[in-house]
Design an enzyme around this catalytic site. Structure first.
Site, PDB file in Angstrom:
ATOM      1  N   ASN A  99       0.782  24.602 -92.320  1.00 21.39           N
ATOM      2  CA  ASN A  99       1.466  25.500 -93.249  1.00 21.39           C
ATOM      3  C   ASN A  99       0.518  26.452 -93.981  1.00 21.39           C
ATOM      4  O   ASN A  99       0.840  26.976 -95.045  1.00 21.39           O
ATOM      5  CB  ASN A  99       2.304  24.697 -94.254  1.00 21.39           C
ATOM      6  N   SER A 124       7.852  18.028 -99.020  1.00 24.77           N
ATOM      7  CA  SER A 124       7.988  17.229-100.226  1.00 24.77           C
ATOM      8  C   SER A 124       6.599  17.190-100.880  1.00 24.77           C
ATOM      9  O   SER A 124       5.615  17.476-100.205  1.00 24.77           O
ATOM     10  CB  SER A 124       8.478  15.814 -99.920  1.00 24.77           C
ATOM     11  N   GLU A 126      11.002  21.895-101.578  1.00 25.65           N
ATOM     12  CA  GLU A 126      10.238  20.673-101.840  1.00 25.65           C
ATOM     13  C   GLU A 126      11.220  19.611-102.324  1.00 25.65           C
ATOM     14  O   GLU A 126      11.850  19.767-103.365  1.00 25.65           O
ATOM     15  CB  GLU A 126       9.166  20.923-102.916  1.00 25.65           C
TER      16      GLU A 126
HETATM   17 ZN   LIG Z   1       4.300  20.146 -97.367  1.00 25.62          ZN
END
Ligand SMILES: [Zn+2]
Length: 380
Positions: free
Chosen positions: A208, A263, A338
């Site tokens: 990411n 998360s 998240e």
């Molecule tokens: Zn993450």
């Protein structure tokens, strides 16, 4: 060296919190709040932060955190690479008129990257993508998109899902980083990155941070050019097979919106992450901010949980994430959600298994609202 989970507060102008994100200490930052950070650090790093003038409060030794939360019960509730593949295959096999299982690429250890294409038509102009588990330890981020896929299939003959699937497609890829996920099951529950062998002997690129919009423009703790760091951006944009697979999918399908789950912290993040400046196009900004606020309201309406809608960079600066790339490259709404919990003391990355269901329940109406926003748009 033993590692700790610590809460860091500023003690004054000598040690401002924001500065902590920019020092090259290789910190694993878990949680960023206006008045504190939570991070995982070895004892030497923690001592160094204290010497720099920060207030370092040890919340827990990492070992005792793991024995509290990473229990057999917590493991049993979640998909593995293998059980996810079985469940995706079953959904596709049982519902061939509306679901197709597609391999969108292979991981660096040659695991298939799976996506479900859900919809009656192919080549429709209305398409949306939902992804999970770029980060290996964020297990709940597999479960929410998986359950969303299951829900769409189960409700394929009920409105509004029926119309969406008649006129459009939903692509769901619940586990973008299967190698890392496997590593969290077998070796290290808190592993984050993929399993790339870096030239310096360290392992892993942060998928990411590897996307190709404003890739690499930052070099901070939360977006790092140091290969051993948790947020290593990689040697170049799309250096990793996992992000190339997502790139190729998005480039081919022309999604009208992309939703990606992570998360924890309970946030709804919209671009930009790479700069503190807002999205320049006021109409786009209004659309994304409005949608994020709708999602916040819908989530709160289920179990009363607060997921704060904000620009991604307000959390911390990141360059090369999925959400910036999707909006920056294609100009369509994209969000990072998240998921639960809100804090490390409630489990952090290890969400107790009895919270999977309520977490999915509260995210369902928000995800459906996002899908509806994209799939109900008039024909372009
Ligand atoms: Zn993450």
């Amino acid at each position: 060296m033993p590692s700790v989970i610590a809460r860091i507060r500023s003690t004054g102008a000598r040690a401002p919190l924001a500065q902590l994100l920019t020092v090259p200490l290789g910190l694993d930052v878990w949680e960023v709040r206006p008045d504190h950070l939570v991070l995982q650090a070895d004892e030497a790093q923690a001592a160094r932060l204290q010497a720099m003038g920060y207030d370092v409060e040890q919340l827990q030794m990492t070992d005792s955190y793991l024995s509290d939360f990473a229990t057999a019960r917590a493991v049993a509730g979640y998909h593995t690479v293998q059980t996810l593949e079985e469940d995706l295959r079953r959904l596709a096999d049982d519902n061939p008129e509306v679901v197709e299982l597609r391999e969108i690429g292979r991981s660096i250890e040659n695991r298939p990257l799976w996506a479900l294409r859900i919809g009656e038509r192919r080549g429709s102009a209305h398409k949306v993508a939902v992804m999970g588990c770029h980060h290996a330890r964020e297990w709940i981020s597999v479960e929410v998109p998986y359950r969303l896929a299951e829900y769409l299939v189960d409700n394929a003959s009920t409105e509004p899902v029926q119309s969406w699937l008649q006129r459009g497609e939903v692509w769901v890829a619940p586990m973008v980083n299967p190698d890392g996920h496997e590593h969290t099951r077998a070796q290290n529950r808190l592993w984050r990155k993929n399993r790339r062998r870096n030239p310096d002997g360290s392992i892993g690129v942060d998928p990411n941070r590897n996307y190709g919009y404003m890739w690499g423009v930052l070099n901070v703790n939360t977006s790092s050019h140091v290969p051993s760091d948790e947020t290593y951006v990689g040697p170049r944009a799309f250096s990793e097979p996992e992000t190339r697979a997502v790139r190729n999918l998005v480039a081919r399908e022309f999604f009208g919106g992309v939703l990606t789950y992570h998360s924890y912290s309970q946030l709804i993040l919209y671009p930009w992450g790479y700069t503190s400046g807002p999205v320049e196009d006021e109409s786009d900004l209004g659309t994304m901010r409005g949608l994020a606020e709708d999602m916040q309201r819908l989530i709160r309406g289920v179990h009363g949980e607060t997921y704060t809608a904000q620009q991604a960079s307000e959390l911390y600066p990141t360059a090369g994430d999925t959400t910036d790339w999707v909006y920056g490259e294609y100009g369509v709404p994209s969000f990072t959600v998240e998921l639960r919990p809100a804090t490390a003391l409630e489990g952090g990355f290890i969400l107790p298994a009895d919270q999977i269901e309520p977490c999915w329940e509260e995210n369902r109406p928000a995800a459906l609202a996002f899908l509806g926003n994209v799939l109900d748009r008039p024909e372009p």
